[in-house]
Design an enzyme around this catalytic site. Structure first.
Site, short mmCIF file in Angstrom:
data_model
loop_
_atom_site.label_atom_id
_atom_site.label_comp_id
_atom_site.label_asym_id
_atom_site.label_seq_id
_atom_site.Cartn_x
_atom_site.Cartn_y
_atom_site.Cartn_z
N HIS A 148 0.83 -1.21 0.00
CA HIS A 148 0.00 0.00 0.00
C HIS A 148 0.87 1.26 0.00
O HIS A 148 0.55 2.24 -0.68
CB HIS A 148 -0.92 0.01 1.22
CG HIS A 148 -2.07 -0.94 1.11
ND1 HIS A 148 -2.77 -1.39 2.20
CD2 HIS A 148 -2.64 -1.52 0.04
CE1 HIS A 148 -3.75 -2.20 1.80
NE2 HIS A 148 -3.67 -2.30 0.50
N ARG A 178 -10.65 0.09 -11.74
CA ARG A 178 -10.91 -0.83 -10.64
C ARG A 178 -12.30 -0.55 -10.09
O ARG A 178 -12.60 0.58 -9.70
CB ARG A 178 -9.87 -0.64 -9.53
CG ARG A 178 -8.42 -0.86 -9.96
CD ARG A 178 -7.52 -0.71 -8.74
NE ARG A 178 -6.11 -0.95 -9.03
CZ ARG A 178 -5.21 0.02 -9.25
NH1 ARG A 178 -5.59 1.29 -9.19
NH2 ARG A 178 -3.95 -0.29 -9.49
N ARG A 213 -12.22 -3.40 -15.19
CA ARG A 213 -11.95 -4.70 -14.59
C ARG A 213 -13.12 -5.07 -13.70
O ARG A 213 -13.50 -4.29 -12.82
CB ARG A 213 -10.66 -4.67 -13.77
CG ARG A 213 -10.29 -6.04 -13.17
CD ARG A 213 -9.03 -5.98 -12.35
NE ARG A 213 -9.21 -5.22 -11.11
CZ ARG A 213 -8.22 -4.90 -10.28
NH1 ARG A 213 -6.99 -5.26 -10.55
NH2 ARG A 213 -8.48 -4.20 -9.18
N ASN A 239 1.80 -7.21 -10.93
CA ASN A 239 1.95 -7.38 -9.48
C ASN A 239 1.74 -8.83 -9.08
O ASN A 239 2.59 -9.46 -8.45
CB ASN A 239 0.95 -6.50 -8.73
CG ASN A 239 1.03 -5.04 -9.11
OD1 ASN A 239 1.88 -4.64 -9.89
ND2 ASN A 239 0.14 -4.25 -8.57
N ASP A 240 0.57 -9.37 -9.43
CA ASP A 240 0.29 -10.76 -9.08
C ASP A 240 1.10 -11.72 -9.94
O ASP A 240 1.49 -12.80 -9.46
CB ASP A 240 -1.21 -11.06 -9.23
CG ASP A 240 -1.99 -10.72 -7.97
OD1 ASP A 240 -1.45 -10.95 -6.86
OD2 ASP A 240 -3.12 -10.22 -8.08
N ARG A 242 4.20 -11.01 -2.25
CA ARG A 242 4.58 -9.69 -2.78
C ARG A 242 4.63 -8.61 -1.70
O ARG A 242 5.10 -7.51 -1.95
CB ARG A 242 3.63 -9.28 -3.90
CG ARG A 242 2.26 -8.85 -3.46
CD ARG A 242 1.34 -8.67 -4.65
NE ARG A 242 0.31 -7.68 -4.37
CZ ARG A 242 -0.73 -7.46 -5.16
NH1 ARG A 242 -0.87 -8.16 -6.27
NH2 ARG A 242 -1.62 -6.54 -4.86
N CYS A 302 -1.12 -3.35 -17.09
CA CYS A 302 -1.80 -2.43 -16.18
C CYS A 302 -1.32 -2.57 -14.75
O CYS A 302 -1.82 -1.92 -13.85
CB CYS A 302 -3.32 -2.61 -16.24
SG CYS A 302 -3.87 -4.23 -15.68
#
Length: 555
Positions: free
Chosen positions: A190, A292, A328, A439-440, A450, A487
């Site tokens: 975050h 999002r 998304r 990221n994932d 992560r 993205c």
């Protein structure tokens, strides 16, 4: 102290230079070592006092969320939900009814759930920082103390901390906090995501910060991860001037996205609501590459209606009327549970029911969301692209594409799981586009949490294994002439953006603050140079070498 000893290092996450004295967050409230025994006759009043404090804290977080945009709004809303979590509150009130005072009960309940979250690992483990932040805010409310957080400095300063709660990071002023370094956190924590949104140079997973006293002058380079302690002032001033000149050059970039020799690469914005989309319109972003949609679901006791959702989606479509908008579908689960969905208890939520899989826990939720997107599109005249998160199989992609096409929308899927990258060519038989969530993808490819500072070097998108999957996915799109975008946070790294373009990625979506830096950097290099860098990083032995060779070629 020699020059080597005066340089600390961490994982770079937001590029830029920051120079100034070190500041640290104010101490958190001190928990009394021994609980106070509450007599039977006063226990219900103590429960009421605790519940009132929780409600006040949650309400303040919700107000701050409503005033924020983008990632900051989402994480503040999630923290407000955590404050009101039934299990945590129930554990505390049970202790109060057994005779503990509210402060001790809140502390014990927090320790109980922090242990559970840490054992779960993955994204759930990051909630430990949020949970301790909630505890401290509730204790401060109970004790009549000022709300904890960072007092803004009077001069531009560099913030050092073990970690930062989302509520603290979201309130930072980039003109006064000119750089951030944390001991904990990863490239997609975050802290990193909000720092990127605010445009504050940031380094995470940095060792040795505790040994640097407050007030010490430091120079932080968010591009390399280097933190120089007590640098030569003339050299530091020169670095700041060069960075300021680069930022001014970047700010002058007006788009559209393209390499120096004219190869187009769309530069798009990541947004989460209408306010964020309107703010992104102030940048040269050519559209929205990641809308999002979780924000309107997170703080609800019941699922928002189709009409309520359509109103929210229409705001974003209106902000980018006539432009590309990629929606998304709901990416809930894991660290973003829904109150109204039957989330199972999972030992590892990051590998559990999240993304497209949430439809099994909440039947019909996807269809109703697609109805809302279609309604918003009809109302605004938009032609949104719609993609599903966490797609793992061809069957999932085909089923999702059919639902989207039934509503005259354009279907795509997220590539976040190695299986999806390996089968990209077959996925493209069913959908119109792919969007890579780096990221994932990094987390699942390297089998590394992560959010773990110990594993931050593994979960960077510069890992050659991750980039191999990106390149394979981009090639699959090129063969059939279908777009493949990025993205994830990789798209916000100006240097890596050039590498991704060289791999054949057709669009890059990032935080609004990163749009101009990415576009400006891309405009300085030719496509041949981007391809050369792409080939070089795929032959690198690790992330550090990949970044180094790319920098050498593209500089």
């Amino acid at each position: 102290m020699d020059n080597t000893a005066r340089v600390l290092s961490g994982t770079p996450v937001v590029p830029g230079i920051g120079f100034g004295p070190v500041i640290r967050p104010a101490p958190r409230p001190v928990v009394p070592p021994e609980p106070v025994s509450i007599p039977d006759t006063a226990r219900e009043a103590e429960v009421a006092r605790f519940e009132s404090a929780v409600a006040d804290v949650a309400e303040r977080l919700r107000v701050r969320s409503s005033r924020a945009t983008g990632a900051a709004a989402e994480v503040l809303a999630a923290t407000a939900m955590l404050a009101e979590d039934r299990a945590w509150r129930g554990a505390a009130t049970t202790r109060i009814r057994s005779g503990s005072d509210a402060v001790s009960a809140a502390t014990a309940a927090t320790e109980q759930f922090a242990g559970i979250f840490e054992k779960m690992g993955g994204l759930q483990a990051e909630r430990v920082t949020d949970l301790f932040d909630v505890r401290d805010r509730v204790i401060s409310e109970l004790e009549g103390l000022p709300e904890p957080g960072l007092e803004l400095p009077e001069v531009p300063s560099v913030l050092f901390s073990d970690d930062l709660a989302p509520a603290d990071t979201a309130g930072l002023d980039p003109t006064l906090v000119v750089a951030i370094a944390t001991t904990l956190g990863g490239p997609t924590s975050h802290t990193a995501i909000i720092a990127r949104q605010l445009g504050i140079p940031c380094v995470v997973a940095a060792g040795g910060l505790d040994a640097v006293p407050a007030g010490t002058s430091v120079l932080l380079d968010g591009s390399t991860g280097r933190i120089v302690i007590e640098p030569d002032k003339d050299e530091a001033d020169a670095a700041v001037r060069n960075d300021r000149a680069e930022r001014e050059r970047t700010a002058a970039w007006t788009g559209p996205g393209a390499t120096a020799d004219g190869y187009p690469v769309d530069i798009l914005a990541n947004v989460q609501d209408g306010a964020g989309a309107r703010a992104a319109r102030e940048t040269p972003a050519q559209g929205v590459g990641l809308f999002r949609t979780e924000l309107c679901f997170l703080e609800r006791e019941t699922e928002p209606t189709v009409a309520e959702q359509a109103d929210i989606y229409a705001e974003v479509f209106d902000a980018y009327a006539g432009r590309k908008v990629v929606v998304r579908t709901l990416d809930a689960g894991s660290d973003k549970p829904l109150r109204f969905a039957n989330h199972p208890e999972e030992p590892n939520p990051a590998l559990g029911v999240r993304g497209i899989r949430i439809t099994s826990a909440a039947p019909g939720i996807l269809e109703r969301q697609l109805d809302a997107v279609a309604e918003a599109a009809r109302r605004t005249g938009a032609s949104p692209w719609v993609m599903a998160p966490m797609i793992a199989t061809i069957g999932e992609a085909a089923e999702f594409a059919a639902l989207v096409r039934e509503r005259d929308l354009s279907p795509g899927v997220m590539v976040e799981i190695p299986a999806a990258a390996l089968m990209a060519d077959r996925l493209l038989e069913h959908v119109d586009f792919l969007s890579i969530g780096t990221n994932d993808l990094a987390q699942y490819t390297l089998a590394a949490d992560r959010m773990s500072p110990q594993l931050a070097a593994l979960t960077t998108s510069w890992q050659p294994a991750v980039l191999m999957l990106v390149a394979q996915t981009a090639r699959a799109g090129a063969v059939v002439g279908k777009p493949v975008g990025v993205c994830g946070e990789a798209g916000a790294d100006p240097l890596l953006a050039c590498v991704l373009a060289g791999m054949g990625v057709t669009s890059l979506s990032c935080a609004a603050s990163a749009v101009a830096p990415v576009g400006a950097r891309l405009s300085t290099v030719t496509m041949d140079r981007c391809r050369e860098a792409a080939e070089a990083v795929l032959n690198a032995v690790d992330a550090a070498e990949a970044r180094s060779v790319a920098n050498r070629i593209l500089e």
